[in-house]
Design a protein around this motif. Structure first.
Motif, PDB file in Angstrom:
ATOM      1  N   GLN A  82      17.020  46.547  14.596  1.00 25.88           N
ATOM      2  CA  GLN A  82      18.400  46.897  14.296  1.00 25.88           C
ATOM      3  C   GLN A  82      18.680  46.592  12.841  1.00 25.88           C
ATOM      4  O   GLN A  82      18.214  45.602  12.292  1.00 25.88           O
ATOM      5  N   ASP A  83      19.486  47.435  12.182  1.00 29.65           N
ATOM      6  CA  ASP A  83      19.705  47.279  10.751  1.00 29.65           C
ATOM      7  C   ASP A  83      20.343  45.955  10.394  1.00 29.65           C
ATOM      8  O   ASP A  83      20.130  45.428   9.322  1.00 29.65           O
ATOM      9  N   VAL A  84      21.140  45.399  11.337  1.00 34.22           N
ATOM     10  CA  VAL A  84      21.753  44.113  11.046  1.00 34.22           C
ATOM     11  C   VAL A  84      20.739  42.994  11.070  1.00 34.22           C
ATOM     12  O   VAL A  84      21.041  41.861  10.733  1.00 34.22           O
ATOM     13  N   GLU A  85      19.471  43.303  11.447  1.00 31.73           N
ATOM     14  CA  GLU A  85      18.409  42.317  11.419  1.00 31.73           C
ATOM     15  C   GLU A  85      17.305  42.754  10.474  1.00 31.73           C
ATOM     16  O   GLU A  85      16.145  42.416  10.643  1.00 31.73           O
ATOM     17  N   ALA A  86      17.661  43.534   9.442  1.00 32.20           N
ATOM     18  CA  ALA A  86      16.663  44.154   8.581  1.00 32.20           C
ATOM     19  C   ALA A  86      16.136  43.241   7.506  1.00 32.20           C
ATOM     20  O   ALA A  86      15.591  43.694   6.524  1.00 32.20           O
ATOM     21  N   VAL A  87      16.293  41.941   7.650  1.00 35.78           N
ATOM     22  CA  VAL A  87      15.689  40.983   6.741  1.00 35.78           C
ATOM     23  C   VAL A  87      15.005  39.935   7.567  1.00 35.78           C
ATOM     24  O   VAL A  87      15.131  39.893   8.782  1.00 35.78           O
TER      25      VAL A  87
ATOM     26  N   ALA B  29      16.053  54.138  -3.270  1.00 40.08           N
ATOM     27  CA  ALA B  29      16.378  54.782  -2.005  1.00 40.08           C
ATOM     28  C   ALA B  29      16.921  56.192  -2.228  1.00 40.08           C
ATOM     29  O   ALA B  29      16.462  57.160  -1.593  1.00 40.08           O
ATOM     30  N   MET B  30      17.869  56.328  -3.136  1.00 31.70           N
ATOM     31  CA  MET B  30      18.519  57.622  -3.328  1.00 31.70           C
ATOM     32  C   MET B  30      17.605  58.632  -4.014  1.00 31.70           C
ATOM     33  O   MET B  30      17.894  59.836  -4.001  1.00 31.70           O
ATOM     34  N   SER B  31      16.512  58.151  -4.602  1.00 34.46           N
ATOM     35  CA  SER B  31      15.544  59.096  -5.163  1.00 34.46           C
ATOM     36  C   SER B  31      14.482  59.463  -4.130  1.00 34.46           C
ATOM     37  O   SER B  31      13.550  60.212  -4.444  1.00 34.46           O
ATOM     38  N   GLY B  32      14.615  58.954  -2.899  1.00 30.53           N
ATOM     39  CA  GLY B  32      13.700  59.320  -1.822  1.00 30.53           C
ATOM     40  C   GLY B  32      12.751  58.225  -1.392  1.00 30.53           C
ATOM     41  O   GLY B  32      12.049  58.371  -0.393  1.00 30.53           O
ATOM     42  N   LYS B  33      12.710  57.106  -2.115  1.00 28.94           N
ATOM     43  CA  LYS B  33      11.828  56.000  -1.753  1.00 28.94           C
ATOM     44  C   LYS B  33      12.620  55.034  -0.856  1.00 28.94           C
ATOM     45  O   LYS B  33      12.960  53.914  -1.234  1.00 28.94           O
TER      46      LYS B  33
ATOM     47  N   GLU C 128      14.656  47.914   1.342  1.00 34.37           N
ATOM     48  CA  GLU C 128      14.257  46.510   1.383  1.00 34.37           C
ATOM     49  C   GLU C 128      14.982  45.722   0.294  1.00 34.37           C
ATOM     50  O   GLU C 128      15.469  44.608   0.533  1.00 34.37           O
ATOM     51  N   LEU C 129      15.063  46.280  -0.899  1.00 32.67           N
ATOM     52  CA  LEU C 129      15.736  45.581  -1.994  1.00 32.67           C
ATOM     53  C   LEU C 129      17.243  45.486  -1.755  1.00 32.67           C
ATOM     54  O   LEU C 129      17.861  44.447  -2.023  1.00 32.67           O
ATOM     55  N   VAL C 130      17.847  46.562  -1.271  1.00 29.99           N
ATOM     56  CA  VAL C 130      19.283  46.520  -0.988  1.00 29.99           C
ATOM     57  C   VAL C 130      19.563  45.493   0.111  1.00 29.99           C
ATOM     58  O   VAL C 130      20.520  44.714   0.030  1.00 29.99           O
ATOM     59  N   SER C 131      18.709  45.471   1.116  1.00 30.39           N
ATOM     60  CA  SER C 131      18.848  44.499   2.193  1.00 30.39           C
ATOM     61  C   SER C 131      18.795  43.074   1.657  1.00 30.39           C
ATOM     62  O   SER C 131      19.608  42.219   2.023  1.00 30.39           O
ATOM     63  N   GLY C 132      17.847  42.823   0.761  1.00 30.98           N
ATOM     64  CA  GLY C 132      17.750  41.496   0.170  1.00 30.98           C
ATOM     65  C   GLY C 132      18.972  41.136  -0.649  1.00 30.98           C
ATOM     66  O   GLY C 132      19.429  39.988  -0.635  1.00 30.98           O
ATOM     67  N   ALA C 133      19.529  42.111  -1.366  1.00 31.49           N
ATOM     68  CA  ALA C 133      20.729  41.844  -2.173  1.00 31.49           C
ATOM     69  C   ALA C 133      21.911  41.471  -1.281  1.00 31.49           C
ATOM     70  O   ALA C 133      22.663  40.544  -1.578  1.00 31.49           O
ATOM     71  N   VAL C 134      22.070  42.186  -0.172  1.00 32.15           N
ATOM     72  CA  VAL C 134      23.159  41.860   0.760  1.00 32.15           C
ATOM     73  C   VAL C 134      22.946  40.469   1.338  1.00 32.15           C
ATOM     74  O   VAL C 134      23.885  39.677   1.461  1.00 32.15           O
ATOM     75  N   ASN C 135      21.695  40.155   1.677  1.00 32.02           N
ATOM     76  CA  ASN C 135      21.383  38.864   2.268  1.00 32.02           C
ATOM     77  C   ASN C 135      21.662  37.711   1.317  1.00 32.02           C
ATOM     78  O   ASN C 135      21.960  36.591   1.750  1.00 32.02           O
ATOM     79  N   LYS C 136      21.598  37.975   0.016  1.00 24.09           N
ATOM     80  CA  LYS C 136      21.855  36.939  -0.987  1.00 24.09           C
ATOM     81  C   LYS C 136      23.294  36.978  -1.499  1.00 24.09           C
ATOM     82  O   LYS C 136      23.610  36.428  -2.551  1.00 24.09           O
ATOM     83  N   ASN C 137      24.155  37.657  -0.756  1.00 25.33           N
ATOM     84  CA  ASN C 137      25.588  37.720  -1.088  1.00 25.33           C
ATOM     85  C   ASN C 137      25.844  38.342  -2.451  1.00 25.33           C
ATOM     86  O   ASN C 137      26.702  37.880  -3.212  1.00 25.33           O
ATOM     87  N   ALA C 138      25.103  39.378  -2.778  1.00 24.13           N
ATOM     88  CA  ALA C 138      25.308  40.065  -4.051  1.00 24.13           C
ATOM     89  C   ALA C 138      26.695  40.690  -4.077  1.00 24.13           C
ATOM     90  O   ALA C 138      27.224  41.146  -3.064  1.00 24.13           O
ATOM     91  N   GLY C 139      27.302  40.704  -5.245  1.00 28.54           N
ATOM     92  CA  GLY C 139      28.628  41.289  -5.387  1.00 28.54           C
ATOM     93  C   GLY C 139      28.559  42.653  -6.039  1.00 28.54           C
ATOM     94  O   GLY C 139      27.511  43.064  -6.535  1.00 28.54           O
TER      95      GLY C 139
END
Length: 600
Positions: free
Chosen positions: A148-153, A473-477, A483-494
């Motif tokens: 599940q995406d909410v567990e993607a880290v 991601a938006m360029s197709g990768k 994975e990087l966006v997930s990590g940023a959210v997990n680290k409380n990125a603003g």
């Protein structure tokens, strides 16, 4: 590093190349493993290397079904037969660490490697693929490790829960709007909010926040905590020094009141349990503006691993763009009397305050401030980079800011980014600006090269990592980018709610509509009308016309021009036609007409 011997190795095609096309041979996989282990960009302990070698060897030998926590703990980590995976997380922790190390390697050094090795979440069986294979959208590919995406880290770092208070976000945004307005007048550069100027530095340099890292306390001068305390302080200094926006002072006796903040810490040991305590103290009034505890198990991690992990978390919490220092400095500047003076760092704070509130007023304040800062301090690369991003926002957020959609903002953004790059080509913020400008100019290769370079300089800069992940991601990768966006959210990125819409797109593209809707509703829907357009597409795909009508009515009322230019705005962000079509399909399900593509 010697080649791993794999007598009679047999590859299980159902496990190692799930897309149906022939995967790499055992020899090619072994060559890639040797390439990774011999690279200076693969930062892993000896135990982590043994872990990676073991799971690859077992998979190539046809024994992947035996790759369970118990067998790995016994064969790799020397645990006894009484090993209990529930109470001893050593295997899960090491697997998460290896995933991050491999991710970093392929982003920094392995972009042209012929074979990609990953360890999908939810298990310990590695996946091998040819790197030059055309990337298959996740929505079309079977996912044996579906999570599940909410567990993607990694499980040891849970996501923020979906119950985040929208009222609190609104209050915070309102507060920063007031702060942004107050930032139009600033302190003189000779006396910045973070401390007085250090002799011999320029006004631009003197204005940056300064942190003195004090000696960390410990138990007794000869026990284990003594070594860890000294090692942790060294690691913290190294991690903080990667952030261009702060100045790190190592010798407290030489600070002479110049440091705005003191980072203090101590180490406590209770059997095999280790607790690291850290706090950030504002020097002029002694206020503790941030503090946290970090617990570790010496049975699961070595001292060096504990020091590295804790130092990384401290540096992110303290020095990232929306971290403790920037929040405290923004609050302090907002309380200063208007003096008619400003400095480069104060304009940096104005920029981040604007990005939180995302209003026309705060945008104008930040833009005007940065324009004046670049005139007064023409060698301030950070000011030029942030000015570039501010100009660019007039194009990519013009429905929210009420600015023109003409090409002039992009031209101004390009000019400012190039000026910044000429001053500081190895500055992560400068490279971030170059990445975004190049992406919106549709020079995707240049954008991703700049993003990779910025990420390599400081992987702990959550804004760099998150923005680079979005561009990937938006360029197709999608896999590496998400994975990087997930990590940023997990680290409380603003800013809060900004990267959640990226996670919604990631889920939408892999056809996980339930997770896509959850992430979209966690995003700040008022930050940018494009966020609501994403939710509208998701609701169309989910077959929820009643909910969709509410979002469509809002867009028609607040961003009518966007509804008449859907293809243009989506194609500016999603580079591949197949990804655009996946997005448009949800809108078409609601009967929304999409304008035909423009002839080339």
């Amino acid at each position: 590093m010697g080649m791993i011997l794999l007598g009679g190795a047999i590859m299980n095609s159902a496990e190692v190349h799930p897309f149906g096309d022939p995967g790499p041979t055992a020899e090619e996989v072994c060559q890639q493993l040797e390439r990774i282990l011999s690279s200076g960009e693969f930062h892993s302990s000896e135990r982590g290397r043994r872990f990676l070698q073991f799971i690859i060897s077992e998979t190539l030998a046809g024994r992947s079904e035996f790759l369970k926590a118990f067998t790995i703990a016994n064969d790799v980590f020397g645990r006894e037969v009484s090993f209990d995976a529930q109470n001893d997380p050593v295997v899960r922790i090491e697997a998460g660490r290896i995933r991050r190390r491999l991710e970093r390697y392929y982003l920094v050094a392995g972009q042209t490697d012929p074979v990609t090795i990953t360890v999908p979440k939810g298990g310990y069986v590695p996946r091998f693929e040819y790197s030059h294979r055309p990337e298959v959208p996740a929505s079309l590919a079977p996912s044996p490790d579906a999570v599940q995406d909410v567990e993607a880290v990694d499980h040891e770092r849970p996501f923020p829960g979906p119950g985040r208070s929208k009222l609190l976000i609104a209050l915070v945004a309102g507060t920063f709007l007031v702060i942004a307005a107050a930032l139009y007048s600033f302190l003189a550069p000779e006396r910045s909010v973070s401390g007085g100027a250090i002799p011999g530095t320029s006004p631009t340099e003197a204005s940056a926040p300064k942190v003195v890292v004090e000696v960390f306390g410990n138990g007794r001068p000869v026990d284990t905590t003594f070594d860890i305390a000294h090692g942790l302080r060294d690691e913290v200094i190294g991690q903080l020094a990667k952030f261009d926006d702060v100045v790190v002072i190592v010798d407290p006796s030489r600070a002479e009141g110049a440091a705005g903040y003191a980072l203090q810490g101590n180490i406590q040991l209770d059997g095999e349990r280790l607790r690291s305590v850290a706090r950030l103290v504002r020097q002029f009034d002694g206020a503790v503006i941030w503090a946290n505890n970090y617990d570790a198990d010496l049975r699961a991690q070595s001292k060096l691993e504990i020091q590295s992990d804790v130092a990384e978390q401290i540096a992110i919490a303290v020095a990232q763009p929306y971290g403790a220092i920037f929040q405290a400095d923004t609050d302090t500047i907002a309380r200063q009397p208007q003096s008619g003076n400003w400095d480069a760092y104060a304009c940096t704070l104005a920029y981040y305050s604007y990005r939180r509130s995302m209003s026309a007023q705060s945008h104008n304040t930040a833009r005007d401030c940065l324009q004046r800062a670049t005139q007064r301090f023409p060698k301030s690369a950070t000011s030029w980079a942030l000015l570039s991003l501010t100009y660019l926002d007039e194009m990519r957020f013009h429905y929210k800011l009420g600015t023109s959609s003409s090409v002039q903002p992009l031209e101004l953004a390009t000019s400012a980014a190039e000026r910044a790059a000429a001053l500081a080509p190895n500055n992560a913020r400068v490279l971030q600006a170059l990445m975004l400008v190049s992406f919106f100019k549709e020079d995707i290769d240049k954008a991703l090269q700049a993003g990779a370079a910025a990420y390599a300089i400081n992987p702990n800069d959550t804004e760099v990592a998150g923005e680079y992940g979005l561009r990937l991601a938006m360029s197709g990768k999608w896999q590496s980018g998400c994975e990087l966006v997930s990590g940023a959210v997990n680290k409380n990125a603003g800013p809060k709610g900004y990267y959640e819409v990226g996670m919604a797109l990631c889920a939408l593209m892999r056809n996980d509509i339930r997770a896509a809707e959850l992430w979209s509703r966690m995003s700040d829907l008022d930050y940018n009308p494009m966020h609501r357009l994403v939710l509208l597409s998701i609701l169309g795909a989910a077959g929820k016309p009643a909910d969709a009508k509410q979002e469509q009515d809002w867009l028609v009322a607040h961003a009518p021009e966007l509804m008449n230019n859907i293809r243009r705005e989506v194609s500016l962000r999603l580079q591949r036609p197949e990804d655009q079509d996946s997005f448009f399909s949800g809108l078409r399900a609601l009967g929304i007409a999409i304008e035909p593509p423009q002839p080339e």
